[in-house]
Design an enzyme around this catalytic site. Structure first.
Site, mmCIF file in Angstrom:
data_model
loop_
_atom_site.group_PDB
_atom_site.id
_atom_site.type_symbol
_atom_site.label_atom_id
_atom_site.label_comp_id
_atom_site.label_asym_id
_atom_site.label_seq_id
_atom_site.Cartn_x
_atom_site.Cartn_y
_atom_site.Cartn_z
ATOM 1 N N CYS B 101 9.348 -4.251 -33.176
ATOM 2 C CA CYS B 101 10.875 -3.706 -33.280
ATOM 3 C C CYS B 101 10.964 -3.108 -34.683
ATOM 4 O O CYS B 101 10.759 -3.851 -35.507
ATOM 5 C CB CYS B 101 11.749 -4.731 -32.775
ATOM 6 S SG CYS B 101 13.380 -4.134 -32.732
ATOM 7 N N ASN B 205 20.014 -4.275 -28.156
ATOM 8 C CA ASN B 205 20.622 -3.893 -29.311
ATOM 9 C C ASN B 205 19.805 -2.432 -30.003
ATOM 10 O O ASN B 205 20.186 -2.043 -31.084
ATOM 11 C CB ASN B 205 20.453 -4.995 -30.526
ATOM 12 C CG ASN B 205 19.108 -5.427 -30.611
ATOM 13 O OD1 ASN B 205 18.043 -4.829 -30.241
ATOM 14 N ND2 ASN B 205 19.056 -6.215 -31.643
ATOM 15 N N HIS B 237 16.502 2.699 -33.591
ATOM 16 C CA HIS B 237 16.123 1.455 -33.555
ATOM 17 C C HIS B 237 15.572 1.233 -32.140
ATOM 18 O O HIS B 237 16.264 1.312 -31.147
ATOM 19 C CB HIS B 237 17.201 0.694 -33.685
ATOM 20 C CG HIS B 237 17.017 -0.841 -33.722
ATOM 21 N ND1 HIS B 237 17.915 -1.974 -33.236
ATOM 22 C CD2 HIS B 237 15.913 -1.563 -34.098
ATOM 23 C CE1 HIS B 237 17.128 -2.993 -33.443
ATOM 24 N NE2 HIS B 237 16.288 -2.907 -33.735
ATOM 25 N N HIS B 331 10.616 -4.667 -38.327
ATOM 26 C CA HIS B 331 11.062 -5.925 -38.615
ATOM 27 C C HIS B 331 10.592 -7.194 -37.723
ATOM 28 O O HIS B 331 11.308 -8.316 -38.028
ATOM 29 C CB HIS B 331 12.492 -5.921 -38.994
ATOM 30 C CG HIS B 331 13.380 -5.120 -37.649
ATOM 31 N ND1 HIS B 331 14.249 -4.204 -38.134
ATOM 32 C CD2 HIS B 331 13.308 -5.207 -36.465
ATOM 33 C CE1 HIS B 331 15.114 -3.789 -36.896
ATOM 34 N NE2 HIS B 331 14.386 -4.186 -36.053
ATOM 35 N N PRO B 380 20.407 -1.805 -40.414
ATOM 36 C CA PRO B 380 21.436 -1.344 -39.577
ATOM 37 C C PRO B 380 22.546 -2.370 -39.477
ATOM 38 O O PRO B 380 22.179 -3.692 -39.327
ATOM 39 C CB PRO B 380 20.763 -1.255 -38.207
ATOM 40 C CG PRO B 380 19.687 -1.783 -38.285
ATOM 41 C CD PRO B 380 19.252 -2.006 -39.548
ATOM 42 N N MET B 383 27.836 -0.794 -34.556
ATOM 43 C CA MET B 383 27.935 0.553 -34.241
ATOM 44 C C MET B 383 29.548 0.800 -34.613
ATOM 45 O O MET B 383 29.967 2.184 -34.448
ATOM 46 C CB MET B 383 27.912 0.881 -32.515
ATOM 47 C CG MET B 383 28.930 0.048 -31.873
ATOM 48 S SD MET B 383 28.783 0.510 -29.986
ATOM 49 C CE MET B 383 28.297 -1.145 -29.270
ATOM 50 N N SER B 387 25.674 0.898 -41.857
ATOM 51 C CA SER B 387 24.502 0.521 -41.924
ATOM 52 C C SER B 387 24.144 0.932 -43.612
ATOM 53 O O SER B 387 24.826 1.710 -44.170
ATOM 54 C CB SER B 387 23.566 1.163 -41.286
ATOM 55 O OG SER B 387 23.914 1.170 -39.833
ATOM 56 N N HIS B 406 17.288 -8.016 -41.870
ATOM 57 C CA HIS B 406 16.899 -6.655 -40.872
ATOM 58 C C HIS B 406 18.033 -5.960 -40.236
ATOM 59 O O HIS B 406 18.033 -5.241 -39.619
ATOM 60 C CB HIS B 406 15.999 -7.067 -39.754
ATOM 61 C CG HIS B 406 16.463 -7.443 -38.667
ATOM 62 N ND1 HIS B 406 17.270 -8.764 -38.566
ATOM 63 C CD2 HIS B 406 16.154 -7.402 -37.471
ATOM 64 C CE1 HIS B 406 17.440 -9.016 -37.275
ATOM 65 N NE2 HIS B 406 16.897 -8.140 -36.674
#
Lengths: 140, 483
Positions: B101, B205, B237, B331, B380, B383, B387, B406
């Protein structure tokens, strides 16, 4: 008797599941899992046999749930009814199951949540006054 | 709730002494601040830091970054290095189900003014072009033979298909394809799941965001990266989708038996592991790398789809729009890296479970363009807020096996979010901040609301103060695509 309840977990889904015996507990765990994934009750026009073995019942429970998750995503088999037989053989715990379900493409149909896997973290099967209980964390 | 010891070492580090639990081989170290501590102690994450300290061959410390929260096995934000020459193990639980990820940042030469009347158009184009959501399938249909090429070649595969350039590959950790991937260690089931999901964002996420740089902390480094205030960027992401989940599950199952086989005692079966030099570990490492390459290919495909969307809206080529990749980091991964331990050079197996590699300036693994700056570290937030882009430091190489946080890290559960928040109010709140959101699932969006996360500013400040990465700039979200 309620089949399961949702407990808090910071990142993932954590549930406590109940069953009057071990076989029933394994079936309730599977029903709880697919409650999160698909809201509609499945038809039961296909039968699938599953055989699994593990060193203990906790591992066997995780193997069982992840077997169902992976056959759902890889082979589009949505389970709905479980006939489970658990047994001991030497130092192995064995699961023989016949699962009835239907062909369901998770990519064409809307599913409610993506569950990556059932995890081993903190998993314990306990004997209760009414049978058995297990706490499971699903990675989402 | 964690009620064990947590001793303050300085303003950004706290220790769980190895005396806390018999069986811990090293201390646990958590990077945090007074402000973050109450949330960190709220769940079982510190307990998991202590559990990881049981791993055979663990070197120095069991570490956790300030975005630490409760995971399974390792905490999220966990870092542990083991020494293969000293019985060191590898644990699939230290990588997680979503292998590699990761996150990437793409710049543009557009400014906030350029997008003012086009934001909705951009977001709609992205939402239409980029497959997202629970169980989404991609436009890319591959045979098993082709899929195995993806597992070997990673982002290089996507570039060979015309979905990117050589420069993109140079801007990825491991050049977008880690050596030593073994597609034969990947089960037919994992391959089947991977075939159906190549080039998809996923859910949870995972996201694609359009952001604007709102503050620069280091003008010189930002300029070296070609970044400036009010510039538009895109952040992606995503990970290895169902293929990675299946690889992790297959190998955890195989390793459950390794605990008794190799006489390993860990307090949590999710920490199932095998000595790095065992056949079980070799098989997992080959498969994990294959899954990591799948994820790099996936993010490269998503980059291509993002560039195409911008091209459509602005009627200019992506090259003309300056849509170069700043960097791509993994990550969730285990890597073999060299560190000096007690004056001796050692190759260690570094697990990063929700942690970003943060190599400092001069590290040979970095492309030439980042030799003087250090590695871009992309963090990040949520939302609704922000970030960050940071760079790695030499101190990180000495203290944290070159690792930083991360993300922001969750503070409240998905079920709590669904109980306390509603979709309409959340959408309105984001809209009032000028953020356009498109989401395949209403529930997922609520579960990912800004308030379920720590404030990323607080998390990044700990990293910056500890000196394990340096802040370069902060981005604010403008458009969000969620699964």
């Amino acid at each position: 008797m309620k089949k399961y309840e949702i407990l808090d977990h910071t990142a993932d889904i954590r549930i406590k599941v109940y069953g009057k015996n071990l076989e029933n507990l394994f079936a309730s765990c599977a029903s709880a899992l697919f409650d999160f994934l698909v809201k509609c009750p499945p038809k039961k026009n296909i039968k699938k046999e599953i055989y699994l073995e593990a060193e203990n019942y906790e591992d066997l429970l995780v193997f069982w749930l992840n077997e169902l998750i992976s056959s759902f995503y890889a082979y589009h088999f949505l389970p709905g009814q479980y006939k489970i037989k658990l047994s001991d053989s030497g130092n192995k715990k064995i699961l023989n199951a016949v699962v009835a379900g239907t062909d369901f493409n998770p990519y064409d149909n809307k599913i409610d949540k993506e569950i990556k896997a059932a995890t081993y973290h903190g998993l314990k099967i306990e004997q209760t006054d009414n049978g058995y209980a297990a706490e499971i964390i699903f990675d989402v | 709730m964690y009620e064990g010891p947590l001793e303050k070492i300085n303003d950004s580090t706290y220790r769980i002494p190895k005396s806390y639990k018999p069986g811990m081989r090293v201390d646990g170290i958590i990077y945090a601040s007074e402000k973050l501590l109450p949330d960190i102690k709220k769940d079982k994450a510190p307990e998991q830091v202590a559990n990881v300290a049981f791993l055979p061959g663990i070197v120095n410390y069991s570490l956790a970054m300030p975005d630490i929260h409760w995971g399974y096995g390792f905490c999220i934000g966990g870092v542990a290095a083991t020494d293969p020459e000293n019985g060191g193990v590898i644990s699939p639980g230290g990588v997680g189900y979503d292998i590699n990820c990761g996150i990437r940042l793409i710049k543009t030469n557009l400014t906030l003014d350029d997008t003012k009347n086009k934001l909705e158009k951009i977001v709609n184009a992205l939402y239409q072009n980029v497959p997202s959501g629970v169980g989404s399938t991609g436009e890319i249909k591959v045979s098993v033979t082709e899929e195995k090429r993806i597992l070997l070649n990673g982002a290089r595969w996507a570039v060979q298909q015309g979905m990117g350039t050589q420069a993109d590959l140079e801007s990825c950790e491991e050049n977008g394809a880690i050596e030593g991937a073994d597609p034969d260690s990947v089960s037919p089931r994992a391959l089947e799941r991977g075939k159906q999901q190549a080039g998809t964002l996923g859910s949870g996420n995972h996201f694609l965001e359009i952001q604007v740089i709102e503050e620069i902390f280091d003008e010189i480094t930002a300029a070296t990266f070609g970044l400036f205030k009010n510039q538009i960027c895109a952040m992606i992401h995503s990970g290895s989708r169902g293929l990675g989940f299946q690889v992790c599950d297959d190998h955890l199952r195989a390793m459950a038996g390794c605990l008794s086989k190799y006489g390993i005692d860990v307090p949590d079966r999710q920490l199932a592991c095998a000595p790095v030099n065992s056949p079980e570990a070799a098989s997992y490492i080959g498969a994990m790398r294959a899954a990591a390459n799948y994820a790099w290919a996936n993010r490269q495909v998503l980059t291509h789809l993002t560039r195409e969307s911008f091209e459509k809206v602005f009627s200019r080529s992506w090259q003309n729009l300056g849509m170069d990749l700043i960097y791509d980091v993994a990550h969730n991964i285990a890597k073999f890296e060299e560190y000096v331990i007690n004056g001796k050079k050692k190759t260690l197996c570094v697990h990063r479970k929700g942690a970003t590699r943060a190599f400092g300036p001069g590290n040979q693994a970095l492309p030439r363009k980042y030799q003087t700056t250090g590695q871009p570290v992309i963090i990040p937030g949520d939302m609704g807020r922000a970030s960050y882009l940071l760079v790695g430091t030499e101190k990180a190489e000495q203290e944290t096996f070159a690792s930083a946080c991360h993300g922001a890290g969750r503070i409240s559960s998905r079920s709590q979010a669904l109980r306390e928040l509603d979709y309409g109010t959340l959408m309105q709140e984001l809209k009032s901040k000028g953020i356009e959101v498109r989401s395949a699932g209403k529930k997922t969006l609520v579960e990912e609301a800004p308030s379920v996360y720590k404030n990323v500013n607080d998390v990044v400040d700990v990293i910056d103060a500890a000196g394990i990465a340096r802040k370069i700039c902060r981005m604010r979200p403008l458009g969000v695509i969620k699964g």
